[in-house]
Design a protein around this motif. Structure first.
Motif, PDB file in Angstrom:
ATOM      1  N   GLU A   1     -46.424  -5.557 -13.260  1.00  0.00           N
ATOM      2  CA  GLU A   1     -45.993  -4.528 -14.195  1.00  0.00           C
ATOM      3  C   GLU A   1     -46.441  -4.916 -15.600  1.00  0.00           C
ATOM      4  O   GLU A   1     -46.575  -6.109 -15.906  1.00  0.00           O
ATOM      5  CB  GLU A   1     -44.472  -4.360 -14.162  1.00  0.00           C
TER       6      GLU A   1
ATOM      7  N   ILE B   1     -58.022   0.448 -15.643  1.00  0.00           N
ATOM      8  CA  ILE B   1     -56.673   0.833 -16.048  1.00  0.00           C
ATOM      9  C   ILE B   1     -56.730   1.740 -17.259  1.00  0.00           C
ATOM     10  O   ILE B   1     -56.023   2.739 -17.357  1.00  0.00           O
ATOM     11  CB  ILE B   1     -55.837  -0.429 -16.339  1.00  0.00           C
TER      12      ILE B   1
ATOM     13  N   GLN C   1     -46.829   0.467 -16.967  1.00  0.00           N
ATOM     14  CA  GLN C   1     -47.843   0.443 -15.914  1.00  0.00           C
ATOM     15  C   GLN C   1     -47.380  -0.386 -14.729  1.00  0.00           C
ATOM     16  O   GLN C   1     -46.808  -1.465 -14.894  1.00  0.00           O
ATOM     17  CB  GLN C   1     -49.124  -0.152 -16.493  1.00  0.00           C
ATOM     18  N   THR C   2     -47.621   0.131 -13.524  1.00  0.00           N
ATOM     19  CA  THR C   2     -47.299  -0.590 -12.297  1.00  0.00           C
ATOM     20  C   THR C   2     -48.528  -0.604 -11.392  1.00  0.00           C
ATOM     21  O   THR C   2     -49.164   0.436 -11.199  1.00  0.00           O
ATOM     22  CB  THR C   2     -46.129   0.071 -11.546  1.00  0.00           C
TER      23      THR C   2
ATOM     24  N   SER D   1     -46.621  -3.222 -19.987  1.00  0.00           N
ATOM     25  CA  SER D   1     -46.275  -2.128 -20.899  1.00  0.00           C
ATOM     26  C   SER D   1     -46.969  -2.346 -22.228  1.00  0.00           C
ATOM     27  O   SER D   1     -47.458  -3.445 -22.530  1.00  0.00           O
ATOM     28  CB  SER D   1     -44.755  -2.044 -21.100  1.00  0.00           C
TER      29      SER D   1
ATOM     30  N   THR E   1     -52.861   2.136  -9.500  1.00  0.00           N
ATOM     31  CA  THR E   1     -52.254   1.910 -10.808  1.00  0.00           C
ATOM     32  C   THR E   1     -51.498   3.167 -11.204  1.00  0.00           C
ATOM     33  O   THR E   1     -52.064   4.261 -11.212  1.00  0.00           O
ATOM     34  CB  THR E   1     -53.319   1.602 -11.873  1.00  0.00           C
ATOM     35  N   SER E   2     -50.214   3.012 -11.517  1.00  0.00           N
ATOM     36  CA  SER E   2     -49.376   4.145 -11.929  1.00  0.00           C
ATOM     37  C   SER E   2     -48.937   3.932 -13.370  1.00  0.00           C
ATOM     38  O   SER E   2     -48.456   2.848 -13.725  1.00  0.00           O
ATOM     39  CB  SER E   2     -48.142   4.265 -11.028  1.00  0.00           C
ATOM     40  N   LEU E   3     -49.099   4.951 -14.191  1.00  0.00           N
ATOM     41  CA  LEU E   3     -48.744   4.890 -15.599  1.00  0.00           C
ATOM     42  C   LEU E   3     -47.741   5.978 -15.929  1.00  0.00           C
ATOM     43  O   LEU E   3     -47.902   7.128 -15.512  1.00  0.00           O
ATOM     44  CB  LEU E   3     -49.982   5.059 -16.475  1.00  0.00           C
TER      45      LEU E   3
ATOM     46  N   TYR F   1     -51.709  -4.108 -24.794  1.00  0.00           N
ATOM     47  CA  TYR F   1     -50.753  -4.626 -23.813  1.00  0.00           C
ATOM     48  C   TYR F   1     -49.943  -5.736 -24.482  1.00  0.00           C
ATOM     49  O   TYR F   1     -50.517  -6.680 -25.029  1.00  0.00           O
ATOM     50  CB  TYR F   1     -51.480  -5.196 -22.595  1.00  0.00           C
TER      51      TYR F   1
ATOM     52  N   GLN G   1     -51.908   8.423 -12.066  1.00  0.00           N
ATOM     53  CA  GLN G   1     -52.106   7.495 -10.960  1.00  0.00           C
ATOM     54  C   GLN G   1     -53.600   7.359 -10.707  1.00  0.00           C
ATOM     55  O   GLN G   1     -54.330   8.349 -10.711  1.00  0.00           O
ATOM     56  CB  GLN G   1     -51.403   7.989  -9.691  1.00  0.00           C
TER      57      GLN G   1
ATOM     58  N   PHE H   1     -46.632   3.276 -22.987  1.00  0.00           N
ATOM     59  CA  PHE H   1     -46.842   3.381 -21.550  1.00  0.00           C
ATOM     60  C   PHE H   1     -46.184   2.223 -20.818  1.00  0.00           C
ATOM     61  O   PHE H   1     -45.991   1.133 -21.360  1.00  0.00           O
ATOM     62  CB  PHE H   1     -48.338   3.432 -21.207  1.00  0.00           C
TER      63      PHE H   1
ATOM     64  N   TRP I   1     -55.963   0.350 -26.223  1.00  0.00           N
ATOM     65  CA  TRP I   1     -54.798  -0.008 -25.410  1.00  0.00           C
ATOM     66  C   TRP I   1     -54.320  -1.381 -25.865  1.00  0.00           C
ATOM     67  O   TRP I   1     -55.092  -2.348 -25.863  1.00  0.00           O
ATOM     68  CB  TRP I   1     -55.164  -0.072 -23.925  1.00  0.00           C
TER      69      TRP I   1
END
Length: 217
Positions: free
Chosen positions: A64, A10, A52-53, A66, A183-185, A81, A174, A50, A79
């Motif tokens: 999900e 990720i 994230q999904t 963030s 994973t989409s950000l 989270y 992605q 960010f 990162w």
């Protein structure tokens, strides 16, 4: 280790703003390569928020999350989270640390050649785009310029990554892994070359946390 690898994929991930405004023709790899290389030129640091999904191979939403991210070249990123669970991933120049607050566990591994072909190290490291990635496609979708790349190494955990630029900034990323998950950000409040405190890229093991891997300096 599985949880660490998933989080590291990720991390792969990130960011950016691009100075030049380019219009990409569909499936124009040369233009896509120029866009990414143009962004990397002069990049020293960045930070952003960010969302994230994660979706499975059938396109169903799995989870999900963030948080915030920061990068300081070379070879340093962080990162944080915060929602729904607290996790921290830090690259300090020689190692990557993953802290899971719920598990009270820290996993650590060395930065090595395997990680050079990940999106995270492309953007935060000194990796060369053409040495590690092949730009396979560019496209315009709903006002977003997408650049798709595939790793040249076979021992990475992902199949392809797409960077989505809106105007002068990177807004989306992605990442498709070898299990069929994507994973989409989405990045917001992104700053290019902000002044960042070096201490953000050091990690201290919390008291009582279990450590997996070699944490010696």
């Amino acid at each position: 280790m599985t949880r660490f690898l998933s989080a590291a994929r990720i991390v792969t991930a990130l960011f950016l703003g691009f100075i030049a405004q380019l219009t990409l023709a569909a499936s124009d790899p040369a233009a896509g390569r120029q866009k990414v290389e143009g962004f990397l030129q002069g990049l020293q640091s960045l930070q952003a928020q960010f969302r994230q999904t994660l979706t499975d191979r059938n396109g169903l939403k799995v989870e999900e999350a963030s948080g915030t991210l920061a990068i300081r070249r070379p070879d340093r990123f962080r990162w944080d989270y915060r929602d729904p669970n607290e996790q921290v991933i830090v690259a300090d120049g020689s190692r990557i640390w993953l802290y899971d607050a719920d598990l009270e566990q820290v996993t650590v591994r060395k930065l090595d050649d395997t990680l050079s072909a990940t999106p995270a190290m492309l953007l935060s490291g000194q990796g060369n785009l053409q040495d590690n990635f092949t730009v396979t496609q560019t496209s315009e979708e709903n006002g977003v310029s997408w650049v798709r790349m595939e790793p040249k190494r076979d021992d990475t955990d992902f199949k392809w990554v797409r960077l989505g630029f809106s105007g002068a900034a990177l807004r989306f990323m992605q990442l498709a892994d070898k299990l069929g998950q994507t994973t989409s950000l989405e990045f917001t409040q992104l700053e290019r070359n902000p002044a960042l405190d070096p201490s953000r890229f050091t990690f201290t093991v919390p008291p009582g946390a279990d450590v997996i891997g070699d944490a010696s300096r």
